[in-house]
Write a protein that holds these residues in place. Structure first.
Motif, short mmCIF file in Angstrom:
data_model
loop_
_atom_site.label_atom_id
_atom_site.label_comp_id
_atom_site.label_asym_id
_atom_site.label_seq_id
_atom_site.Cartn_x
_atom_site.Cartn_y
_atom_site.Cartn_z
N LYS A 82 5.76 9.98 -7.79
CA LYS A 82 4.69 10.95 -8.02
C LYS A 82 3.73 10.46 -9.07
CE LYS A 82 3.85 15.81 -9.11
NZ LYS A 82 4.46 17.13 -9.45
N SER A 83 4.25 9.79 -10.07
CA SER A 83 3.42 9.28 -11.17
C SER A 83 2.65 8.04 -10.74
CB SER A 83 4.30 8.94 -12.37
OG SER A 83 3.61 8.13 -13.30
N ARG A 84 1.33 8.05 -10.95
CA ARG A 84 0.52 6.88 -10.62
C ARG A 84 0.94 5.67 -11.44
NH1 ARG A 84 -5.86 7.30 -11.47
NH2 ARG A 84 -5.95 7.94 -9.29
N ARG A 85 1.23 5.86 -12.71
CA ARG A 85 1.64 4.74 -13.56
C ARG A 85 2.96 4.15 -13.09
NH1 ARG A 85 1.42 6.62 -19.60
NH2 ARG A 85 1.37 4.39 -20.03
N ALA A 86 3.91 5.02 -12.70
CA ALA A 86 5.20 4.52 -12.19
C ALA A 86 4.99 3.69 -10.92
CB ALA A 86 6.14 5.69 -11.92
N ARG A 87 4.07 4.14 -10.07
CA ARG A 87 3.79 3.38 -8.85
C ARG A 87 3.18 2.01 -9.20
NH1 ARG A 87 1.46 8.41 -7.28
NH2 ARG A 87 -0.63 7.47 -7.15
N GLY A 88 2.32 2.00 -10.22
CA GLY A 88 1.74 0.73 -10.65
C GLY A 88 2.79 -0.24 -11.17
N PHE A 89 3.68 0.25 -12.03
CA PHE A 89 4.75 -0.60 -12.56
C PHE A 89 5.66 -1.11 -11.43
CE2 PHE A 89 4.36 2.09 -16.62
CZ PHE A 89 3.55 1.14 -17.23
N THR A 90 5.98 -0.23 -10.48
CA THR A 90 6.86 -0.62 -9.37
C THR A 90 6.22 -1.69 -8.51
OG1 THR A 90 7.83 1.60 -9.34
CG2 THR A 90 8.13 0.24 -7.37
N TYR B 220 -0.12 0.33 -18.45
CA TYR B 220 0.41 1.13 -19.56
C TYR B 220 -0.70 1.72 -20.41
CZ TYR B 220 3.09 2.37 -23.73
OH TYR B 220 3.64 3.05 -24.77
N VAL B 221 -1.76 0.95 -20.64
CA VAL B 221 -2.81 1.38 -21.57
C VAL B 221 -3.93 2.15 -20.87
CG1 VAL B 221 -4.57 0.59 -23.22
CG2 VAL B 221 -2.33 -0.54 -23.13
N PHE B 222 -4.32 1.72 -19.67
CA PHE B 222 -5.57 2.22 -19.10
C PHE B 222 -5.43 3.06 -17.83
CE2 PHE B 222 -6.94 -1.61 -21.46
CZ PHE B 222 -7.86 -1.02 -22.31
N VAL B 223 -4.30 3.01 -17.16
CA VAL B 223 -4.14 3.80 -15.94
C VAL B 223 -3.48 5.13 -16.30
CG1 VAL B 223 -3.02 3.95 -13.69
CG2 VAL B 223 -4.05 1.79 -14.43
N GLY C 141 0.82 -1.21 0.00
CA GLY C 141 0.00 0.00 0.00
C GLY C 141 0.85 1.25 0.00
N TYR C 142 1.93 1.25 0.78
CA TYR C 142 2.84 2.40 0.81
C TYR C 142 3.48 2.61 -0.56
CZ TYR C 142 6.66 5.48 2.15
OH TYR C 142 7.54 6.54 2.21
N ILE C 143 3.92 1.54 -1.17
CA ILE C 143 4.58 1.64 -2.47
C ILE C 143 3.62 2.16 -3.53
CG2 ILE C 143 5.57 0.26 -4.35
CD1 ILE C 143 6.84 -1.46 -2.06
N MET C 144 2.37 1.67 -3.51
CA MET C 144 1.41 2.05 -4.53
C MET C 144 0.92 3.49 -4.36
SD MET C 144 1.39 -0.71 -6.25
CE MET C 144 0.08 -1.26 -7.31
N ASP C 145 1.11 4.06 -3.18
CA ASP C 145 0.67 5.45 -2.96
C ASP C 145 1.81 6.46 -2.91
OD1 ASP C 145 -2.02 5.05 -2.95
OD2 ASP C 145 -2.28 5.18 -0.78
#
Length: 462
Positions: free
Chosen positions: A309-317, A445-448, A301-305
């Protein structure tokens, strides 16, 4: 401004006046997202949390897992249908009726094993399992809508972690129940009646707590905005919306992750905890299995938030981290599985007091499975929450996820019933989770989109 005044304005159809757009006094008022997600966590603490602890005993706490396997097959078969339809029920009935109806079926299910303890007729357990599958579909659709749509968009990972920790605290307490009540019965084959009665009492508490969940348009965030102005839908509208999910590219990319996300439970509960450890130690292990889930949910949860700063970067991470940790843990499972088969089981089951260093490795592996489960599922819920912001859409997405998840679980419990080799079960589980990671990367990559970048495909600002 009081909670009553806010709700009165909602009931009369009024919007939020400009003077109301100011920070609220307390995050812990009943109509705050924090209170509602916390309360939802305690509802699931009492019902699915206790169900998980019961399942985690291996065979539902019975020496012969056949009845529990067949009951769980019934659970997840019905859950497959009602998981997909659960969002429709939620959008028609609202949260309170949907959640209360769902929670009540958990009490019946635990009661069926109390009956089985005396009569050893599995028909009641199987029927109760089917009813539980229907109820669980309703409960988890409501849970998904609350958990993904009530929090502020930039803090969904934190709120998901909070929910997941409270929910899995139910598994911790549920693990303590059979451990304490059966502590002096180290050679016993099945748990005692008091264990099932304790589970039933907690589950009934979940029914009562569910009446505290508010509809989305009564929940007010700290900036004064409402979660969403929901007008409850009609059955025909919801049926059409559910059918469209099967053609939705976003949902199709989530299918492998959903299928895998409960598939491994039968292997972990029955064939690791159930085959390697004695009765009281299974309860001991479950305390740490579900405790590790609390740690895992907060970490991801910490990593995803907060990681980027970028939401997509957090998703990939987040996806990458779960993939690496998952590979390491399943690799440890592979090493452990080389030590036994159905035809070559340990002569004496491991006990947390008497087995010394032989206990440590399998115990740490089982605890790590719990850590991975929470990280995996919290990551997927975050991704679902990043696809939209309104509770109606997210209740359908969550229902679809739970429906596909349950279909996979129904298959998995029957695989175990048919005694498919333990090594094959492990390889299947590892392969399913591995296949899901690149598809989730494509989804991000496509939808977030990053917050404020653009409207999503549903027209919601993300």
């Amino acid at each position: 401004m009081s909670v009553i005044t806010e709700e009165e304005k909602t009931n009369h159809g009024g919007g939020v006046a400009p003077e109301e757009k100011k920070p609220t006094q307390s995050r812990w008022r009943l109509n705050s997202p924090l209170s509602q997600v916390t309360l939802m966590g305690f509802v699931c603490f009492c019902c699915p949390g206790m169900f998980n602890a019961l399942s985690g005993m291996g065979g539902g706490g019975q020496v012969d897992p056949t009845a529990a396997n067949n009951a769980n097959t019934a659970v997840y078969t019905a859950f497959t249908v009602f998981g997909v339809l659960g969002g429709a029920f939620y959008n028609v009935l609202g949260p309170r009726l949907t959640l209360a109806a769902g929670c009540s079926t958990y009490v019946l299910y635990a009661g069926s094993f109390l009956y089985y303890n005396h009569h050893h007729h599995q028909a009641f357990a199987v029927v109760a399992g089917a009813l539980l599958g229907c109820g669980a579909g309703l409960l988890w659709a409501g849970e998904g809508a609350v958990m993904t749509s009530y929090p502020p968009p930039h803090r969904k990972g934190t709120y998901i972690a909070l929910f997941w920790s409270i929910f899995n605290l139910g598994g911790v307490i549920g693990g303590l129940i059979p451990f304490i009540l059966n502590y002096r019965r180290s050679s016993a084959a099945s748990v005692n009646d008091a264990t099932y009665i304790a589970f039933m009492c907690f589950m009934f508490g979940g029914v009562l707590l569910s009446f505290g969940i508010l509809p989305a348009n009564s929940v007010i965030r700290d900036d004064g905005s409402r979660c969403s102005a929901v007008k409850y839908s009609r059955p025909g509208t919801e049926f059409a919306a559910v059918l469209r999910l099967f053609l939705d590219k976003k949902m199709l990319l989530i299918v492998p992750a959903a299928w895998a996300s409960n598939f491994f439970y039968s292997y972990q509960f029955n064939n690791v905890n159930g085959l390697l450890f004695n009765l009281r130690t299974r309860g001991f292990n479950n305390v740490f299995y579900w405790g590790a889930q609390m740690v895992g949910s907060f970490a991801i949860g910490y990593i995803m938030d907060f990681s980027f700063k970028s939401r997509r970067a957090r998703g990939f991470t987040g996806i990458s981290l779960v993939a690496v940790i998952g590979t390491v843990i399943w690799g440890g499972g592979l090493a452990n599985q080389h030590g036994y088969t159905f035809d070559n089981l340990p002569v004496k089951k491991l006990d947390f007091k008497d087995s010394g260093k032989d206990f440590v490795g399998p115990f740490l592996l089982y605890m790590s499975y719990g850590l991975l489960d929470a990280m995996y599922q919290s990551m997927v819920y975050w991704l679902i929450g990043a696809l939209a912001d309104d509770s109606q859409t997210l209740s359908r997405y969550s229902g679809f996820y739970k429906g596909v998840q349950s279909a996979g679980a129904a298959v998995a419990w029957q695989i175990d019933t048919r005694k498919v080799s333990l090594m094959s079960q492990l390889v299947i589980n590892w392969s399913l989770t591995t296949v899901s990671y690149p598809l989730l990367v494509i989804l991000v990559y496509v939808f977030v989109k990053d917050e404020g970048d653009a409207d999503d495909v549903n027209g919601n600002k993300v």
